[in-house]
Motif scaffolding. Sequence first.
Motif, PDB file in Angstrom:
ATOM      1  N   VAL A   1      23.453 -37.088  42.085  1.00 49.60           N
ATOM      2  CA  VAL A   1      24.611 -37.627  42.807  1.00 49.60           C
ATOM      3  C   VAL A   1      25.284 -38.669  41.920  1.00 49.60           C
ATOM      4  N   ASP A   2      26.572 -38.925  42.200  1.00 47.46           N
ATOM      5  CA  ASP A   2      27.347 -39.873  41.401  1.00 47.46           C
ATOM      6  C   ASP A   2      27.710 -41.111  42.226  1.00 47.46           C
TER       7      ASP A   2
ATOM      8  N   THR B   1      18.345 -39.024  41.656  1.00 49.46           N
ATOM      9  CA  THR B   1      18.920 -39.295  40.336  1.00 49.46           C
ATOM     10  C   THR B   1      20.403 -39.614  40.492  1.00 49.46           C
ATOM     11  N   VAL B   2      20.799 -40.786  39.955  1.00 49.42           N
ATOM     12  CA  VAL B   2      22.166 -41.271  40.139  1.00 49.42           C
ATOM     13  C   VAL B   2      22.887 -41.372  38.802  1.00 49.42           C
ATOM     14  N   ASN B   3      24.092 -40.787  38.751  1.00 47.58           N
ATOM     15  CA  ASN B   3      24.994 -40.988  37.614  1.00 47.58           C
ATOM     16  C   ASN B   3      25.938 -42.138  37.990  1.00 47.58           C
TER      17      ASN B   3
ATOM     18  N   LEU C   1      20.023 -50.559  39.927  1.00 50.21           N
ATOM     19  CA  LEU C   1      19.524 -49.436  40.718  1.00 50.21           C
ATOM     20  C   LEU C   1      18.146 -48.983  40.215  1.00 50.21           C
ATOM     21  N   LYS C   2      17.961 -49.043  38.896  1.00 53.19           N
ATOM     22  CA  LYS C   2      16.673 -48.661  38.323  1.00 53.19           C
ATOM     23  C   LYS C   2      15.576 -49.607  38.804  1.00 53.19           C
ATOM     24  N   LYS C   3      15.876 -50.888  38.899  1.00 55.72           N
ATOM     25  CA  LYS C   3      14.903 -51.860  39.400  1.00 55.72           C
ATOM     26  C   LYS C   3      14.515 -51.560  40.855  1.00 55.72           C
ATOM     27  N   ARG C   4      15.425 -50.940  41.573  1.00 59.63           N
ATOM     28  CA  ARG C   4      15.169 -50.628  42.982  1.00 59.63           C
ATOM     29  C   ARG C   4      14.514 -49.267  43.168  1.00 59.63           C
TER      30      ARG C   4
ATOM     31  N   ILE D   1      17.967 -42.916  36.933  1.00 56.41           N
ATOM     32  CA  ILE D   1      19.327 -43.047  36.396  1.00 56.41           C
ATOM     33  C   ILE D   1      19.613 -41.888  35.445  1.00 56.41           C
ATOM     34  N   GLY D   2      20.754 -41.250  35.693  1.00 57.49           N
ATOM     35  CA  GLY D   2      21.188 -40.153  34.834  1.00 57.49           C
ATOM     36  C   GLY D   2      22.222 -40.636  33.834  1.00 57.49           C
TER      37      GLY D   2
END
Length: 205
Positions: free
Chosen positions: A167-168, A86-88, A106-109, A113-114
């Motif tokens: 993670v950010d 999960t990425v912020n 990033l979501k397509k990959r 997503i946060g």
Amino acid sequence: MGGQYKITGDKYPRMRPARRRGRLAFLGVAGVTVLGVLGWGTLQLVDVFTGGDKASAAGAAGCVTASARTSAAPAAAKLPKPGQVTVNVLNATTRGGLAQKTADELKKRGFRIGEVSNAPKEYDKKVDGTGLLLGPAASLKSSLTVLGTQVAGAEPRVDAARKGAEVDLIIGNAFKGLAKPADADAALTRLSAPQPTPTAEKKSC
């Protein structure tokens, strides 16, 4: 002398022929002994030189074998898949909409997503490079490594006091976009299944 052993004539018999035979026999034995010693010494020299050649050949063969070896493939790293990360996405630049655009890609990959927002004050307009990857200590060799394949040149950092698994990605001023999908996939493949590499050549001969 009389009787059976009477000697006649004015010359005595000589025994020199017998003495010569003894001397010849001695010389013959000595000659055979000398030849035997010389022959034995010659054989020893031959063994020494031929043995040295064999040792050199064996050493050379050993060197060739050692240089042909390769190191065993290291164990594949147990990294999370993008869907487990999960990425912020936080924008530290003055370019509007950059965080949302990056998050969508990033979501397509496959990433989760946060939060999608501007970076906090401590980072806002203060990241000159491509970006920063922030996360808890446990994420350094897991989630941050996976995210790093998508953002070439981003600097990974950890916060020992941070909790959770998120993670950010803090986007910096030098950010021009994510890595190409093919390059990112190739980087992930190398991390998950490293190939064996040749060892340095070692010569012990």
